[in-house]
Design an enzyme around this catalytic site. Structure first.
Site, PDB file in Angstrom:
ATOM      1  N   CYS A 136      46.605  47.611  30.823  1.00 38.29           N
ATOM      2  CA  CYS A 136      46.541  47.971  32.247  1.00 38.29           C
ATOM      3  C   CYS A 136      45.133  47.748  32.797  1.00 38.29           C
ATOM      4  O   CYS A 136      44.217  48.529  32.498  1.00 38.29           O
ATOM      5  CB  CYS A 136      46.956  49.437  32.417  1.00 38.29           C
ATOM      6  SG  CYS A 136      46.795  50.027  34.106  1.00 38.29           S
ATOM      7  N   CYS A 139      43.884  50.517  35.163  1.00 31.87           N
ATOM      8  CA  CYS A 139      43.464  51.757  34.470  1.00 31.87           C
ATOM      9  C   CYS A 139      42.116  51.569  33.773  1.00 31.87           C
ATOM     10  O   CYS A 139      41.278  52.462  33.795  1.00 31.87           O
ATOM     11  CB  CYS A 139      44.479  52.169  33.407  1.00 31.87           C
ATOM     12  SG  CYS A 139      46.186  52.012  33.911  1.00 31.87           S
ATOM     13  N   ASP A 140      41.908  50.436  33.113  1.00 34.27           N
ATOM     14  CA  ASP A 140      40.771  50.298  32.197  1.00 34.27           C
ATOM     15  C   ASP A 140      39.717  49.273  32.632  1.00 34.27           C
ATOM     16  O   ASP A 140      38.653  49.195  32.002  1.00 34.27           O
ATOM     17  CB  ASP A 140      41.282  49.902  30.800  1.00 34.27           C
ATOM     18  CG  ASP A 140      42.242  50.947  30.241  1.00 34.27           C
ATOM     19  OD1 ASP A 140      42.024  52.134  30.527  1.00 34.27           O
ATOM     20  OD2 ASP A 140      43.200  50.576  29.548  1.00 34.27           O
TER      21      ASP A 140
END
Ligand code: NAP
Length: 321
Positions: A136, A139-140
């Site tokens: 993701c 997200c990261d």
């Protein structure tokens, strides 16, 4: 919500399909509960930008998820933050068991549990998940500011995520196992135009290596020449498709060889009153708009199903009265 409460409809999964089903079910005056173990929106909530939701040229996945949720709640949809552990078909009612052992019953159940990112299954992938391996970018990606990352895959997701990562990082490699992407042309064009992105054609990942700071390099192999090499990188983002989350699909429901559920045009499975929507359902394409369409179809069909079940129950009542 209580153990003995009987619902008209239980929706399992709060992605775009489930939330749309909730909206339509409430508008059809069905007593409905939607159960979601994570954040409402599902995969949609993790998308950086959504550009193909008709009527809205550009919106973040998180914002669109919020809008879906608020819209359904504005009609009184009950959303339960719980994990479902089983869906069990019954003759009178279908049952849904929660992780806290509560058993809910309903005339109809809609399952929209979507899919999960597919794994490459190469050495280092599992060991370094969260230490440089990710599924993701939204997200990261932040952790790779001004660093070098490698994206694996050639579909729409790989293109979108590589473009997102190119805004944050110093350099993005895309390793793709053949010499052409399967992604839509518009995304391919954008990737080609982005000077920070370098495509490694005919290339597969063979291993992910790390040092004390996390991922530091990957092993690559040319699928044409067989040549092997090592490439330094700070992160590996894997986008090679999804596997259906079919763990809650009751035994006896028909699935195809890939584990996607087969339904009729009402999104109803071969068990009456159990519907499957969104990415879990066998279909041609997987899009937010298609999941939403599934949700509305299933909710409308469920409303009819509930009406028939209630009418049948009412006809059977006089005997006991
Ligand atoms: P996908 O379309 O199935 O693409 C998966 C990619 O990963 C393919 O390029 C495939 O290569 C590659 N791949 C698969 N297994 C691999 C392996 N073991 N090793 C190396 N590469 C591998 O998956 P997706 O990109 O996640 O998209 C899923 C669905 O969502 C699609 O229908 C897509 O259109 C849709 N989607 C749409 C949007 C949008 O419209 N904005 C955004 C995201 C996703 P091959 O090509 O060689 O098979």
């Amino acid at each position: 919500m209580s153990e003995n409460e009987i619902y008209d409809l239980i929706i399992v999964g709060g992605g775009p399909g489930g939330l749309t089903a909730g909206l339509y079910a409430m508008r059809a005056a069905l007593k409905t509960v939607l159960i979601e173990k994570g954040v409402p929106g599902g995969q949609m909530a993790l998308s950086d930008e959504v550009e193909n939701w008709p009527g809205t040229e550009r919106i973040t996945g998180a914002e669109l998820s919020m809008k879906f949720t608020r819209h359904a709640q504005s009609y009184g949809l009950e959303i339960l933050s719980q994990e479902v552990v089983s869906v069990d078909p019954g003759l009178e009612y279908h049952s849904v068991r929660l992780a806290n052992d509560t058993l809910l019953k309903a005339h109809g159940v809609i399952v929209g549990t979507g899919g999960s990112p597919r794994k490459l299954n190469v050495p280092g992938e599992e060991a370094y998940y969260g230490k440089g391996v990710s599924y993701c970018a939204v997200c990261d990606g932040f952790f790779f500011k001004n660093k070098t990352v490698l994206v694996v895959g050639g579909g729409d997701t790989a293109m979108e995520e590589a473009l997102y990562l190119s805004k944050l990082t110093k350099h993005v490699y895309i390793a793709h196992r053949r010499d052409a992407f399967r992604a839509s042309m518009i995304l391919q064009e954008r990737v080609k135009a982005e000077c920070k992105i370098e495509v490694l054609w005919n290339t597969v990942l063979t291993a992910i290596e790390a040092d004390e700071d996390g991922v530091c390099s990957v092993g690559l192999q040319d699928t044409v020449t067989g040549e092997k090499r090592n490439l330094p990188t700070d992160g590996v983002f894997i986008f090679i498709g999804f596997d259906p989350n079919n763990q809650l699909v009751p035994a006896g429901i028909k699935m195809n060889a890939d584990g996607y559920v087969i339904t009729d045009e009402k999104c109803e499975t071969n068990i009456s009153g159990i519907f499957v929507i969104g990415d879990l359902r066998e279909k041609y394409a997987r899009q937010i708009v298609i999941s939403a369409a599934d949700g509305s179809t299933a909710a409308l069909a469920a409303a009819y199903h509930v009406e028939i079940r209630k009418a049948a129950a009412a006809c059977a009542l006089p005997e006991g009265l």
